[in-house]
Design an enzyme around this catalytic site. Structure first.
Site, PDB file in Angstrom:
ATOM      1  N   GLU A  62       0.939  -1.228   0.200  1.00  0.00           N
ATOM      2  CA  GLU A  62       0.475   0.593   0.682  1.00  0.00           C
ATOM      3  C   GLU A  62       0.514   1.396  -0.148  1.00  0.00           C
ATOM      4  O   GLU A  62       2.478   1.460   0.672  1.00  0.00           O
ATOM      5  CB  GLU A  62      -1.029  -0.194   1.298  1.00  0.00           C
ATOM      6  N   LYS A  75       3.262   7.462   2.801  1.00  0.00           N
ATOM      7  CA  LYS A  75       4.095   5.862   3.829  1.00  0.00           C
ATOM      8  C   LYS A  75       4.395   4.461   2.499  1.00  0.00           C
ATOM      9  O   LYS A  75       3.046   4.197   1.449  1.00  0.00           O
ATOM     10  CB  LYS A  75       3.567   5.266   5.059  1.00  0.00           C
ATOM     11  N   THR A  90       5.747  -9.192   9.608  1.00  0.00           N
ATOM     12  CA  THR A  90       4.038  -9.276   8.873  1.00  0.00           C
ATOM     13  C   THR A  90       4.354  -7.983   8.292  1.00  0.00           C
ATOM     14  O   THR A  90       3.860  -7.441   6.881  1.00  0.00           O
ATOM     15  CB  THR A  90       2.981  -9.390   9.820  1.00  0.00           C
ATOM     16  N   ARG A 118       2.777   5.032  15.553  1.00  0.00           N
ATOM     17  CA  ARG A 118       2.383   5.564  15.355  1.00  0.00           C
ATOM     18  C   ARG A 118       0.762   4.935  15.899  1.00  0.00           C
ATOM     19  O   ARG A 118      -0.330   5.660  16.187  1.00  0.00           O
ATOM     20  CB  ARG A 118       2.205   6.054  14.057  1.00  0.00           C
ATOM     21  N   ASP A 167      -3.348 -14.918  23.484  1.00  0.00           N
ATOM     22  CA  ASP A 167      -3.248 -15.117  22.008  1.00  0.00           C
ATOM     23  C   ASP A 167      -3.408 -16.774  21.538  1.00  0.00           C
ATOM     24  O   ASP A 167      -2.798 -17.667  22.368  1.00  0.00           O
ATOM     25  CB  ASP A 167      -1.815 -14.883  21.186  1.00  0.00           C
ATOM     26  N   VAL A 230      -8.123  -3.256  16.214  1.00  0.00           N
ATOM     27  CA  VAL A 230      -7.077  -3.023  15.363  1.00  0.00           C
ATOM     28  C   VAL A 230      -6.328  -3.561  13.779  1.00  0.00           C
ATOM     29  O   VAL A 230      -6.202  -3.381  13.469  1.00  0.00           O
ATOM     30  CB  VAL A 230      -5.564  -3.038  16.129  1.00  0.00           C
ATOM     31  N   GLY A 232      -8.298  -5.466  11.516  1.00  0.00           N
ATOM     32  CA  GLY A 232      -9.112  -5.547  10.028  1.00  0.00           C
ATOM     33  C   GLY A 232      -8.258  -4.027  10.062  1.00  0.00           C
ATOM     34  O   GLY A 232      -8.267  -3.359  10.446  1.00  0.00           O
ATOM     35  N   ASP A 233      -7.624  -3.770   8.532  1.00  0.00           N
ATOM     36  CA  ASP A 233      -7.425  -2.967   7.915  1.00  0.00           C
ATOM     37  C   ASP A 233      -7.168  -3.936   6.494  1.00  0.00           C
ATOM     38  O   ASP A 233      -6.559  -3.081   5.279  1.00  0.00           O
ATOM     39  CB  ASP A 233      -5.317  -3.160   8.756  1.00  0.00           C
ATOM     40  N   SER A 298     -10.323   0.703  14.212  1.00  0.00           N
ATOM     41  CA  SER A 298      -9.341   1.465  13.097  1.00  0.00           C
ATOM     42  C   SER A 298      -8.333   0.903  11.893  1.00  0.00           C
ATOM     43  O   SER A 298      -8.839  -0.919  12.382  1.00  0.00           O
ATOM     44  CB  SER A 298      -7.876   1.250  14.505  1.00  0.00           C
TER      45      SER A 298
END
Length: 348
Positions: A62, A75, A90, A118, A167, A230, A232-233, A298
């Site tokens: 991306e 970025k 990852t 960040r 986890d 966080v 899911g992107d 997010s």
């Protein structure tokens, strides 16, 4: 820093680590959070577009660009969950900050470590507005590379001091607990996600698999809880059961991008959500009902990377944690680029 036109400051991984450690991780997160919040409050000034993504069966690459009219930043970042099988990260990233007035880069930086910082800082900034007052216990489901940063950001900004970790890989939980030992947390390693969320005021889900997963089911989320989702992107990657979304107040960074990549890709395109800048500027209030469930969906947005690059650049003159990269051609006469090649040949 140098004023030579051919030189661009470059922050390597080594320099980024030295910078973070010299400032202190929690102080770095706190200061970075201020930059992130400042830029959310300037939301109207920014160019905004969903990230440019190239998807494959293995992952995604991306580009995330934005500008406030004075500075431009982007970025490059990947997300390849299978990489850990080969001993690779990852997520890896680098970024550029440039002067809009002349187009020259002002900074080139690693952003693998910086993105982790960040992301965590953004989560904590959102929780400052959305989480129940006095929240001190957080469950972290998914104890990979991002988990420690999330814990420290929530400790630094909100005072969270109790962690419940889970986890599917027990080794990841042991790693996270060991890394955070002695840093001011009461840590419980849980046997299941159900056990981890018991008594938690905040639930952070930060898993890596590129799939529609159900990390949280509706019966696991009690009233008044804040969910920091966080993991899911990207399209086709979610962590929460749809029923949780239907009873939550949902907050996002940039709606057009989150509709594509976030938990809300499971919902109708007109399902109501609130953007973070609206909360930070007082346009929208939060938690009229103390029993409400809030959800920060997010996915990461370019302004956060812009804030991070801006913050790092502001630290360099005092710390010197950078090197001079001969990145830009600077001929004696701007129109004589070929002559620069000829002179180089003669010098040899």
């Amino acid at each position: 820093m140098t004023a030579r036109l051919n030189i661009v400051p470059f922050v390597s991984v080594d320099h980024m680590m030295k910078l973070v450690l010299a400032i202190g991780v929690e102080r770095f997160l706190t200061d970075l959070a201020e930059y992130i919040e400042e830029d959310f409050r300037r939301w109207a000034l920014f160019d905004k577009t969903p990230r440019v993504a190239s998807h494959s069966i293995d992952g995604v690459i991306e580009l995330m660009p934005t500008s406030d009219g004075r500075l431009y930043g982007f970025k490059y970042v990947n997300g390849h969950p299978k990489n850990t099988r080969d001993g690779r990260q990852t997520v890896t990233a680098f970024g550029v900050l440039a002067d809009v007035g002349n187009g020259y880069p002002m900074l080139l930086s690693e952003m693998t470590i910086l993105t982790a910082l960040r992301t965590a800082a953004t989560s904590a900034v959102a929780a400052k507005y959305l989480a129940p007052k006095g929240a001190e216990c957080m469950a972290i489901i998914g104890n990979g590379a991002q988990s420690e940063f999330q814990a420290l950001a929530f400790k630094a900004l909100l005072g969270v001091n109790r962690l419940r970790l889970y986890d599917i890989d027990p080794a990841a939980t042991r790693k996270c607990a060991d890394n955070l030992a002695g840093l001011g947390f009461d840590i419980t390693s849980s046997a299941s996600a159900h056990a981890a969320v018991e008594g938690a005021h905040i639930i952070t889900t930060v898993t890596a698999d590129k799939q529609c997963a159900t990390i949280l089911t509706d019966n696991m989320v009690g009233s008044g809880v804040h969910i920091n989702a966080v993991g899911g992107d990207c399209p086709g990657k979610t962590e929460l059961h749809r029923d949780i979304l239907l009873r939550s107040q949902i907050f996002v960074e940039y709606t057009p991008q989150t509709r594509i990549e976030g938990e809300i890709q499971q919902l109708a395109a007109d399902h109501p959500v609130v953007e973070l800048w609206e909360v930070m500027t007082g346009k929208t209030s939060v938690r009229a009902d103390s029993r409400a469930v809030t959800l920060f969906d997010s996915v990461g947005f370019a302004t956060e990377d812009f804030s991070a690059l801006r913050y790092v650049r502001d630290q360099l003159a005092d710390t010197g944690f950078y090197e001079e990269l001969d990145l830009l051609a600077d001929p004696d006469e701007p129109r004589d680029l070929f002559g620069m090649l000829l002179r180089a040949a003669n010098n040899d």
